[in-house]
Design an enzyme around this catalytic site. Structure first.
Site, mmCIF file in Angstrom:
data_model
loop_
_atom_site.group_PDB
_atom_site.id
_atom_site.type_symbol
_atom_site.label_atom_id
_atom_site.label_comp_id
_atom_site.label_asym_id
_atom_site.label_seq_id
_atom_site.Cartn_x
_atom_site.Cartn_y
_atom_site.Cartn_z
ATOM 1 N N ALA A 166 48.878 46.100 34.141
ATOM 2 C CA ALA A 166 48.690 46.309 35.574
ATOM 3 C C ALA A 166 47.441 47.138 35.840
ATOM 4 O O ALA A 166 46.626 46.813 36.712
ATOM 5 C CB ALA A 166 49.930 46.992 36.170
ATOM 6 N N GLU A 181 44.138 56.704 30.309
ATOM 7 C CA GLU A 181 45.189 56.188 29.428
ATOM 8 C C GLU A 181 45.527 57.285 28.422
ATOM 9 O O GLU A 181 44.638 57.786 27.736
ATOM 10 C CB GLU A 181 44.678 54.921 28.721
ATOM 11 N N CYS A 226 54.227 41.650 24.420
ATOM 12 C CA CYS A 226 55.104 40.534 24.074
ATOM 13 C C CYS A 226 54.749 39.907 22.729
ATOM 14 O O CYS A 226 55.529 39.126 22.190
ATOM 15 C CB CYS A 226 55.043 39.445 25.137
ATOM 16 N N VAL A 252 47.373 61.931 32.433
ATOM 17 C CA VAL A 252 47.545 62.495 33.777
ATOM 18 C C VAL A 252 48.884 63.219 33.780
ATOM 19 O O VAL A 252 49.934 62.605 33.513
ATOM 20 C CB VAL A 252 47.498 61.397 34.846
ATOM 21 N N ASP A 305 55.475 47.826 34.922
ATOM 22 C CA ASP A 305 56.838 48.155 34.494
ATOM 23 C C ASP A 305 57.411 49.405 35.151
ATOM 24 O O ASP A 305 58.610 49.664 35.027
ATOM 25 C CB ASP A 305 56.891 48.333 32.968
ATOM 26 N N ASN A 339 50.483 41.911 35.562
ATOM 27 C CA ASN A 339 49.090 41.482 35.682
ATOM 28 C C ASN A 339 48.749 41.083 37.116
ATOM 29 O O ASN A 339 47.708 41.444 37.649
ATOM 30 C CB ASN A 339 48.838 40.268 34.772
#
Lengths: 473, 473
Positions: A13, A34, A44, A81, A305, A327
């Site tokens: 995302a 990140e 997956c 973060v 998610d 996505n």
């Protein structure tokens, strides 16, 4: 609005949003924080890496940091973060040995989810794994291999090499356990059998793949047994026992000695970051968002998610964490933040999974209790039909379950399972759902027919025909 | 209304109607007149019988005369209806050595279509065939086999045994011609190559499978060449030459010696029976019908390859003779005549075909001129994307063409071609068409994703994404 678009989380995302934003909008910066080293990887695909069908972990990357840089994204890995201040419009970031505040114009929280292991004593032992993340996939594959031949990819700066090496150095197990019979459990059972291991799968309920409904669960259970998986259904695991590592699965009726345990009993959204903000969460615990992925605080978005979507059938918020919708939502939010509002789209809960040679698909509302809760009066049927014309070689019995609302006759959901092109057929139902088709309209669709691919009446049409007959009495 | 429901033609549409009628309605008789001996057979399976993948012709039967009898259908084979009097409500039947008038309460004309060979001098020679009907399939297979090993099924009373035996007794050809590059031509080229024969395919235009559009046609041409088929595109065949049988194909630029020719240049509806009645035909020559399959004369229905359907995209009548719609229309008419009116459903022109290892699908309006004629302003794109996640083995490049209307943004049609589960993906587009989805709505569908079956963005979604981008500029 000169402050940057800040994205928390560099996976599906987050990077979809950053990419789309960077392409659409030239003037403002986009920064992605990140906390780990891996970014934009195909979660997956990890079972197939463990199985050995995918050679290298880095094959699972869809966007490298270098490519993100080329797209104009300021991607900062190993930057966590740790706080959000929606009043001040800043995030607090820890990274590169310092902690700093970063102002944002718009914020996207795309923090994903984490594997749940509670309450399972022993799940912190060595040789006990979850499959959430690339490092655990690398560790499991290393743990399955002889120390001499273990794959340890040290030619990239992503992987947790000490972890992987530690597992590579252990003697591989001969017997393994999978705890949990959902996607991950079924896919990992296939991976373990691919290594020739004695594989025990423990499932608390009497059904595998419960979101796929009974018809799929039953066929998958039979097929897993055929493939040599030892199934322990209706069996609650109490503990993973061991000292230097997992040595046994202790369950309510006994104890199975194993040398490795893979725990796949669920995931939960990562939303702690927003706990002290006015951003509201949904009853599922995931972040509540509107049709554009915006939270209850202006300028703060959530996707993937950690967030809900609107369900195509109920019209209500639902937490259905899957790859495509992550996505897609990211991409739409990138566009919206760039100034061109774009809805994130509904989620039908369409999912497919490979269970050895079986292909399984599901979409919409399958569970009758869930359908009733949503205000429908569900009626369903399950049929089995050929995947090809009966005379054409290579076909497979294809089982379709179709659920509809008795009153409006609208299609609510369905599942498909079989060996021959079964999974892709779920897309017909997914498309029908989102178009609010009735069972009769579904029955009258002009679908493909040619003997090598489908019988005259596709199994989906057969199900519609039968259900319509049952509804009309 | 005590007069029976009379059906002319005992194949897909006719026997579907009779079966449904007999099941729904107890009081009235249903009589089916079939001029030949074969009934209810899978025409689409005949190329695979010739190839040898289907063992026996009778494997292609879906309803035996005995089963029809059990369903309460009065099935009379070798009974030809030679005239219809819609004023007197009778049909004139020739059979069992006599000619008689049969009154009807309702009439279904399901006379099918016939293969066109005009204007092709020599198409009546021995060793020149069309593929319309079981006897010609049996004859072609016999003609390909050594006299010693030829399959002549004489244990059923359907087949034209003298015809088949005559061809079985001939020496098999080493070099064969296929005239026409549509479904039948492509399927028969595969069948002939399956027998190891030097195979020449002649096509008047520069494209194979023209209803599937350029992207499919190009890939199929390349693939047929890879499979050893000698393609003669842009080549008009003038004549089949020979004396005791076909000896050569004569075309505008030369002559290719062959020992067998299969002509698949088109079919035409069988409507002569209605020529002297007030029943109206459509500009295509097929019988005009309403949404319930009823012709312009009350109580007279038509269905299957001899009748039109309403096109799902244009809303206008269209002659699209295919298997599913024939079955479906027959079934709906059986129900309607039994007293429970049921629409026959629209036709989207969905078709799939196997060309050796390639799977090809098409639906809706693909041809831009055709779309313009129907009042649309077509815009289209063609993309190629993987059929699986890039890292997962076994995927295939999948080419999707998507056509939409620039103004309404509605999806008008599309095609798919590839080696891996390509054909079934056309059903997503077929369903989208019939739901009048826009390109943006198609892009937002929640379709299936799992690495072994589909990439995150299914090729159909990639096409929607690209076309939407192009339309929005």
């Amino acid at each position: 609005m000169s402050d940057p678009f800040v994205v928390v989380g560099g996976d599906a995302a987050g990077l979809s949003a950053a990419s789309k934003f960077a392409r659409e909008q030239g003037g403002r910066d986009v920064i992605v924080f990140e906390r780990g080293r891996w970014v934009s990887y195909a979660h997956c695909g990890t079972p197939y890496y463990v199985k050995g069908e995918v050679d290298r972990l880095t094959d699972l990357l869809s966007l490298s940091p270098a490519a993100a840089d080329e797209r104009g994204i300021d991607l900062r890995r190993e930057h966590e973060v740790v706080a959000v201040d929606t009043a001040a419009e800043t995030v607090t970031v820890r990274g590169d040995g310092e902690t700093f505040d970063q102002p944002y114009g718009d914020l996207l929280v795309a923090t994903g989810a984490h594997a749940v292991t509670d309450p399972l004593p022993g799940s912190d032992l060595e040789m006990a794994f979850t499959m959430h993340g690339m490092d655990s996939a690398a560790a499991v594959r290393a743990a399955l291999s002889d120390p001499d031949s273990a794959v340890v990819e040290t030619d990239n700066d992503y992987v947790d090499a000490p972890l992987v090496r530690r597992y590579a150095d252990r003697a591989p197990p001969e017997r393994v356990a999978v705890v949990g019979g959902g996607y991950v459990g079924v896919e990992m059972a296939e991976a373990f059998r691919g290594h020739g291991l004695e594989t025990h799968l423990f499932q608390r309920s009497d059904r595998l793949l419960s979101p796929f409904g009974d018809a799929v669960g039953e066929r998958v259970a039979d097929h897993l047994r055929e493939q040599g998986v030892e199934l322990h259904l209706d069996t609650a695991v109490e503990e993973l026992a061991g000292e230097d590592g997992v040595a046994a699965v202790v369950h309510e009726n006994g104890r199975v000695p194993v040398g490795l345990a893979l725990v796949g009993i669920g995931i939960a959204p990562n939303t702690e970051l927003l706990a002290d903000t006015p951003v509201e969460t949904h009853e599922s615990g995931a972040v509540a968002v509107d049709d554009y992925g915006e939270t209850t605080v202006d300028g703060v978005y959530a996707a993937g998610d950690c967030a809900v979507d609107r369900h195509a059938v109920t019209g209500e918020a639902a937490w259905v964490p899957l790859g495509l919708t992550a996505n897609r939502a990211g991409r739409a939010i990138g566009r919206t933040v760039a100034g061109d509002p774009d809805p994130v789209g509904d989620v039908a809960g369409t999912a497919v999974v490979k269970a050895f040679d079986l292909e399984c698909g599901r979409t919409g509302l399958l569970d009758e209790a869930e359908a009733r809760d949503a205000g429908f009066d569900p009626v369903s049927t399950t049929i089995t039909a050929g995947s090809r014309s009966g005379y054409y070689p290579g076909g497979s019995e294809t089982t379709v379950t179709l659920v509809a609302d008795r009153d409006s006759r609208r299609v609510l959901g369905g599942s498909v399972v079989g060996r021959d092109r079964a999974a892709v057929r779920i897309d017909t139902l997914a498309t029908a759902l989102e178009s609010d088709l009735t069972v009769a309209e579904l029955e009258r669709l002009d679908l493909a027919y040619a003997p090598p691919f489908s019988p005259v009446w596709d199994p989906v049409l057969v199900a519609a025909k039968v259900l319509r007959g049952e509804m009309e009495g």
